[in-house]
Design an enzyme around this catalytic site. Structure first.
Site, PDB file in Angstrom:
ATOM      1  N   SER A 199       1.159  -1.015  -0.149  1.00  0.00           N
ATOM      2  CA  SER A 199      -0.095   0.287  -0.277  1.00  0.00           C
ATOM      3  C   SER A 199       1.224   1.440  -0.007  1.00  0.00           C
ATOM      4  O   SER A 199       1.803   1.640  -0.418  1.00  0.00           O
ATOM      5  CB  SER A 199      -0.434  -0.001   1.474  1.00  0.00           C
ATOM      6  N   HIS A 209      -7.365  -5.201  -1.159  1.00  0.00           N
ATOM      7  CA  HIS A 209      -6.174  -4.504  -0.890  1.00  0.00           C
ATOM      8  C   HIS A 209      -5.570  -5.036  -0.401  1.00  0.00           C
ATOM      9  O   HIS A 209      -4.258  -4.984   0.391  1.00  0.00           O
ATOM     10  CB  HIS A 209      -6.566  -3.061  -0.388  1.00  0.00           C
ATOM     11  N   ASP A 249       4.391  23.549  -0.965  1.00  0.00           N
ATOM     12  CA  ASP A 249       5.746  23.169  -1.232  1.00  0.00           C
ATOM     13  C   ASP A 249       6.060  22.354  -1.681  1.00  0.00           C
ATOM     14  O   ASP A 249       7.289  21.732  -1.510  1.00  0.00           O
ATOM     15  CB  ASP A 249       6.934  24.718  -1.307  1.00  0.00           C
TER      16      ASP A 249
END
Length: 437
Positions: free
Chosen positions: A145, A415, A362
């Site tokens: 993951s 998953h 940023d």
């Protein structure tokens, strides 16, 4: 000093490393990063190749093995495994409401946490590799993951440290903004809701009854949290794992008891909800979740609470409207919302810190598409066909963008296939990397 322990079939050894908080200032503040070495008891003295495991998350500590559990059963046949507690988690220097308060105010906390993303985790791993193996020895990496996201970062900034890479449910979009991620995620969550209600049709009314009650009377959770309708909907996080739908159903089954004044939500139910929704054991998951998608070349405006903003584009998740219309109330998925920092006592002191991180514009890029296109490290990745957490289309596009990457595409598992497949997923990936499949 390293400490060794024995558990059924394995020998574990503790390692603690002093590493720079900021890898651009290696002589500056240091933090501890903990890692647990695991080797098969019968091979403890053997000279084995190393496999470092990068846990999902963000903010998740490595699993605590009790023996040759899960995927370790396969890994320990061939490797000496290093389970890394990524910075801020587990036995590494913790980052929680308790410890972050020592940094100062929200601005100082947010600045500190900018050093807890995948790029810093990879640079930690590289320093650890050199200290354990020496400068010239490579190791293998297994990323689950978010750990797969970290593995793509590893292949982008330090492929010289890797002999091979395995990724399970973690091929992120190289050019996907947070908004892109959630616009793709909400429709997948709708499908998982449909699957759940088809499997357990009685849950349609059960969920509507609970949501209707909470709409007028939010409940207090045992840990001091507040269970609102939105918080209740976030139990949909469970729907992305193989057993999650059943676990949710069984939780709903015991929602009500007959109290002095009539039906009320049971302590059993509220305790179960508390266990699923509290971030006390992993606050970084909430605080840093959207920042794992932040890249200034992709998302120059920052993530800005993307899941909350994008949710407005999907009115089917409006519980109030569903209650009024008689429609099923839908659960949400792997989304972090600002209200969670009011509802959860473990997150409340970090609310302003999380807001500052959400506003940050940023974030350095995490992936190098040019370097990935020229990749020489053997890579194999498991892509789960309808993964609720990671978009399959993004994963396949990324697979095509990484030179030589081979994929296992499957709907046999969800998953959490690495954890629940008894080593089968890892075994297939090893075969792909070795050219045996």
């Amino acid at each position: 000093m390293s400490t060794a322990s024995r558990l059924p079939g394995i020998v574990t050894t503790d390692h603690v490393f002093q590493l720079p908080l900021d890898h651009t200032a290696p002589q500056g503040e240091q933090i501890e990063v903990y890692a647990r070495e695991v080797v098969a008891a019968t091979r403890a003295k053997d000279d084995l190749p190393w496999l470092v495991f990068l846990q999902g998350g963000p903010g998740g500590k490595a699993a605590r093995p009790l023996g040759r559990d899960g995927w370790l059963e396969r890994a320990l046949d061939d490797y000496r495994v290093l389970l890394l507690d990524q910075r801020g988690t587990g036995r590494s220097t913790p980052a929680t409401r308790q410890t972050l308060a020592r940094r100062g105010g929200a601005a100082e906390q947010a600045d500190y946490l900018t050093h807890f993303r995948a790029d810093s985790i990879v640079r930690d791993a590289e320093l650890i590799r050199r200290r354990l193996l020496g400068d010239d020895q490579r190791w293998s990496v297994l990323g689950q993951s978010f750990g797969g996201f970290c593995t793509l970062t590893y292949l982008s900034i330090a492929p010289e440290g890797l002999r091979e890479a395995f990724i399970t449910g973690g091929l992120s979009g190289l050019h996907s903004s947070a908004d892109d991620v959630y616009r793709a995620a909400y429709p997948r969550v709708v499908r998982k809701n449909a699957d759940h209600y088809a499997r357990f049709p009685q849950d349609v009314e059960a969920v509507r009854r609970i949501a209707g009650h909470l709409a007028s009377s939010p409940a207090s959770l045992p840990g001091g949290g507040l269970l609102t309708v939105q918080a209740f909907q976030s139990l949909g996080m469970l729907l992305g794992t193989g057993s999650g739908s059943g676990s949710l159903h069984y939780l709903l089954e015991e929602a009500w008891v007959e109290g002095v004044h009539g039906p009320e939500l049971s302590d059993t139910f509220l305790a179960g909800v508390q266990a699923k929704l509290s971030f006390a054991e992993g606050p970084l998951y909430a605080v840093l979740h959207e920042s794992i998608y932040g890249q200034r070349s992709v998302d120059p405006a920052g993530t800005a609470w993307s899941a909350e903003r994008v949710r407005k584009e999907f009115p089917e998740f409006d519980a109030e409207a569903a209650l009024e219309s008689g429609a099923p109330v839908l659960f949400t998925g792997e989304m972090i919302y600002p209200w969670m920092f009011d509802a959860d006592p473990a997150l409340r002191p970090l609310k302003e810190t999380a807001d500052l991180l959400a506003a940050r514009t940023d974030w350095p890029d995490l992936y190098d598409p040019v370097r990935l296109a020229a990749n020489e490290v053997p890579v194999a990745a498991a892509v789960y066909h309808d993964d609720m957490y990671v978009d399959t289309a993004d994963s396949l596009e990324t697979a095509r963008a990484v030179r030589g990457l081979r994929t296992l595409i499957t709907n046999e598992w969800e998953h959490d296939g690495l954890r629940v497949s008894g080593g089968k997923v890892l075994d297939r990936l090893i075969a792909l990397v070795r050219g045996e499949a």
